[in-house]
Design a protein around this motif. Structure first.
Motif, PDB file in Angstrom:
ATOM      1  N   VAL A   1       5.041   5.935   4.580  1.00 56.08           N
ATOM      2  CA  VAL A   1       4.064   5.703   5.360  1.00 56.08           C
ATOM      3  C   VAL A   1       3.288   4.661   5.989  1.00 56.08           C
ATOM      4  O   VAL A   1       3.065   3.833   6.542  1.00 56.08           O
ATOM      5  N   ASP A   2       2.331   5.362   5.541  1.00 58.03           N
ATOM      6  CA  ASP A   2       0.528   4.960   5.766  1.00 58.03           C
ATOM      7  C   ASP A   2       0.779   3.411   5.940  1.00 58.03           C
ATOM      8  O   ASP A   2       0.373   2.832   6.398  1.00 58.03           O
ATOM      9  N   PHE A   3       1.162   2.664   4.517  1.00 60.19           N
ATOM     10  CA  PHE A   3       0.271   1.454   3.655  1.00 60.19           C
ATOM     11  C   PHE A   3       2.062   0.553   4.957  1.00 60.19           C
ATOM     12  O   PHE A   3       1.985  -0.206   5.150  1.00 60.19           O
TER      13      PHE A   3
ATOM     14  N   GLU B   1       2.823  -2.970   8.831  1.00 58.58           N
ATOM     15  CA  GLU B   1       3.527  -3.769  10.156  1.00 58.58           C
ATOM     16  C   GLU B   1       2.389  -3.435  11.433  1.00 58.58           C
ATOM     17  O   GLU B   1       3.091  -4.547  12.251  1.00 58.58           O
ATOM     18  N   GLY B   2       1.146  -2.972  11.566  1.00 54.33           N
ATOM     19  CA  GLY B   2       0.317  -3.220  12.450  1.00 54.33           C
ATOM     20  C   GLY B   2       0.914  -1.844  13.502  1.00 54.33           C
ATOM     21  O   GLY B   2       0.111  -1.960  15.282  1.00 54.33           O
ATOM     22  N   SER B   3       1.648  -1.373  13.383  1.00 62.40           N
ATOM     23  CA  SER B   3       1.941   0.073  13.999  1.00 62.40           C
ATOM     24  C   SER B   3       0.892   1.243  13.535  1.00 62.40           C
ATOM     25  O   SER B   3       1.501   2.693  14.304  1.00 62.40           O
ATOM     26  N   GLY B   4      -0.491   1.165  12.977  1.00 64.69           N
ATOM     27  CA  GLY B   4      -1.099   2.164  12.257  1.00 64.69           C
ATOM     28  C   GLY B   4      -1.844   3.080  13.461  1.00 64.69           C
ATOM     29  O   GLY B   4      -1.852   3.084  14.467  1.00 64.69           O
TER      30      GLY B   4
ATOM     31  N   LEU C   1     -13.137  -4.387  14.234  1.00 56.34           N
ATOM     32  CA  LEU C   1     -14.530  -4.939  13.556  1.00 56.34           C
ATOM     33  C   LEU C   1     -13.468  -6.435  13.511  1.00 56.34           C
ATOM     34  O   LEU C   1     -14.880  -7.481  13.074  1.00 56.34           O
ATOM     35  N   GLU C   2     -12.902  -5.804  12.117  1.00 57.40           N
ATOM     36  CA  GLU C   2     -12.585  -7.211  11.612  1.00 57.40           C
ATOM     37  C   GLU C   2     -10.695  -7.165  11.501  1.00 57.40           C
ATOM     38  O   GLU C   2     -10.308  -6.202  11.660  1.00 57.40           O
ATOM     39  N   LEU C   3     -10.616  -7.988  10.600  1.00 58.02           N
ATOM     40  CA  LEU C   3      -8.809  -8.320  10.985  1.00 58.02           C
ATOM     41  C   LEU C   3      -8.433  -8.131   9.168  1.00 58.02           C
ATOM     42  O   LEU C   3      -9.258  -7.753   8.398  1.00 58.02           O
ATOM     43  N   SER C   4      -7.529  -6.379   9.385  1.00 56.36           N
ATOM     44  CA  SER C   4      -6.829  -5.992   8.198  1.00 56.36           C
ATOM     45  C   SER C   4      -5.992  -6.084   8.185  1.00 56.36           C
ATOM     46  O   SER C   4      -5.279  -6.244   9.312  1.00 56.36           O
ATOM     47  N   GLY C   5      -5.179  -5.324   6.602  1.00 59.07           N
ATOM     48  CA  GLY C   5      -3.721  -5.272   6.723  1.00 59.07           C
ATOM     49  C   GLY C   5      -2.622  -6.396   7.190  1.00 59.07           C
ATOM     50  O   GLY C   5      -3.062  -7.332   6.871  1.00 59.07           O
TER      51      GLY C   5
ATOM     52  N   THR D   1      -5.553  -2.605   1.446  1.00 61.07           N
ATOM     53  CA  THR D   1      -4.518  -1.454   2.235  1.00 61.07           C
ATOM     54  C   THR D   1      -4.583  -0.595   0.987  1.00 61.07           C
ATOM     55  O   THR D   1      -4.211   1.011   2.110  1.00 61.07           O
ATOM     56  N   VAL D   2      -4.153  -0.898   0.199  1.00 59.71           N
ATOM     57  CA  VAL D   2      -3.527   0.079  -1.005  1.00 59.71           C
ATOM     58  C   VAL D   2      -4.776   1.402  -0.890  1.00 59.71           C
ATOM     59  O   VAL D   2      -5.698   2.689  -0.836  1.00 59.71           O
ATOM     60  N   LYS D   3      -6.268   1.227  -0.979  1.00 60.00           N
ATOM     61  CA  LYS D   3      -7.494   2.046  -1.566  1.00 60.00           C
ATOM     62  C   LYS D   3      -7.592   2.356  -0.086  1.00 60.00           C
ATOM     63  O   LYS D   3      -8.202   3.940   0.362  1.00 60.00           O
ATOM     64  N   LYS D   4      -7.661   2.031   1.369  1.00 59.40           N
ATOM     65  CA  LYS D   4      -7.697   2.895   2.321  1.00 59.40           C
ATOM     66  C   LYS D   4      -6.780   4.010   2.419  1.00 59.40           C
ATOM     67  O   LYS D   4      -6.786   4.729   3.258  1.00 59.40           O
ATOM     68  N   CYS D   5      -5.059   3.347   2.398  1.00 60.75           N
ATOM     69  CA  CYS D   5      -4.014   4.641   2.169  1.00 60.75           C
ATOM     70  C   CYS D   5      -4.846   5.635   1.246  1.00 60.75           C
ATOM     71  O   CYS D   5      -4.361   6.758   1.808  1.00 60.75           O
TER      72      CYS D   5
END
Length: 400
Positions: free
Chosen positions: A289-291, A296-299, A305-309, A392-396
């Protein structure tokens, strides 16, 4: 709840620099205990005052600093009701010593932390020799108790008012009316404290003041510290009676919730394989779900600070990849020559006649050769997307 003991520090400037949570407990003998000195019983109340000062300095320093960490003091006595009182510092406008520049806001936040609670009564203390309309205590009480249901006004220093003036209108609840009214008191002066004037003598002097003052003698039976004690006892009893049903209902709902949790975990066995499997599935589901949300940009957390995901992947496809293609260079003259050779080679020994369309085989040969040139930018973009997916996987994973 008259303790009839002198144990609170007094003096000029800011003396109360930490909240003092004072618990009065009915008991057969009289002694005091501090939460930070478990097991030690204080019978000498001069030592209690010294311990308050020492414990205050331990956290705040000796140079007028403040802290919101409370000092917890319990007093056991046959002369008290089982109640909890909180002594808070007064508002300081100008920082002194090592106090921070925002000392006023810090003290205000500390006070609001306590008086915002619906289950407490607010004792708004204001000196009589100042303008009541500028009272910080009444102003703060008004913010959290606009209807005045929990506020009791206390007017001090009546004996220090300019000659010819009095606080009669205030005490008669005419100037700034409060639903619970005002009570006047006359405390010991600093000279009385330095001279060790006991509390009983101070109460007699207070009684004499109200009986002899022409502006207050008609209300003397409703003034003074003993009457304030009596009113507070009554008000607190009524307040507890009014708030108890809501507390009981809240506690019952919490109890039912806890009982439900206990029932769920009653047969819990940490080594049960099914528990481990369920926990693993829950973690995988949470990760999934978090990934998905990050792509999708709905976290629930937005990076500023920067673009991600998903946003960074979107940028790679719509900005970086087109830019790499535009950077590609080709020689038009060379391309035309290749097309000519391809068409002639398709015809072989046959004569090449003018035609409207390029022969299919020649077209495919030329296009395939040009498409191969896109492989570099495509692979580069794929690597960038892959790297962002890994991030993104590391953050999740960290969240799990």
């Amino acid at each position: 709840f008259n303790v009839s003991r002198d144990f609170l520090p007094r003096g000029s400037g800011i003396v109360t620099r930490r909240p003092l949570v004072l618990q009065l407990i009915t008991a057969k003998t009289e002694y005091a205990e501090f939460l930070h000195c478990k097991g030690r019983k204080f019978t000498d109340f001069d030592e209690v005052r010294q311990e308050i000062e020492v414990e205050t300095d331990r956290i705040t320093g000796v140079n007028k600093g403040i802290s919101s960490i409370p000092i917890n003091l319990r007093i056991y006595s046959p002369h008290v009701l089982s109640l909890t009182l909180i002594d808070l510092p007064g508002i300081t406008k100008v920082p002194v010593g090592d106090q921070p520049p925002d000392i006023e806001q810090q003290i205000r936040d500390m006070i609001m932390q306590f008086i915002s609670r619906e289950n407490c009564l607010i004792l708004a203390v204001t000196p009589a020799n100042t303008d009541l309309a500028n009272s910080d205590a009444l102003k703060l009480a008004k913010e959290v108790d606009p209807q005045g249901l929990r506020t009791i006004g206390v007017i001090t220093k009546l004996d220090l008012m300019d000659e010819g003036t009095d606080a009669r209108e205030i005490l008669e609840n005419k100037l700034l009316p409060l639903r619970r009214g005002y009570i006047g008191v006359v405390n010991r002066s600093q000279k009385d404290i330095d001279g060790k004037k006991d509390i009983k003598a101070a109460l007699l002097a207070e009684r004499k003041f109200f009986l002899s003052h022409p502006a207050y003698r008609h209300m003397a039976d409703r003034m003074g510290t003993p009457y304030l004690q009596k009113v507070l006892n009554q008000q607190l009893t009524n307040h507890i009676r009014d708030t108890l049903p809501a507390f009981r209902s809240k506690l019952q709902s919490q109890l039912l919730s806890i009982e439900h949790e206990v029932e769920v975990y009653k047969n819990f066995r940490p080594e049960d394989p099914t528990r481990k499997t369920k926990a693993l599935l829950q973690m995988v589901q949470q990760f999934s779900v978090d990934f998905e949300k990050r792509i999708e940009g709905s976290g629930d957390q937005v990076d500023t600070l920067e673009l991600s995901g998903g946003a960074k992947i979107n940028r790679i496809f719509h900005e970086r990849f087109p830019f790499e293609i535009v950077k590609m260079e080709f020689n038009e003259k060379e391309l035309r020559r290749e097309i000519s050779y391809a068409i002639k080679n398709i015809h072989g020994i046959r004569q090449v006649l003018p035609c409207l369309f390029t022969p299919d085989m020649a077209f495919e040969a030329i296009v395939k050769k040009q498409i191969v040139k896109l492989k570099g930018p495509c692979l580069k973009s794929v690597d960038l997307v892959m790297q962002e997916l890994i991030n993104t996987v590391k953050k999740c994973t960290k969240k799990v």
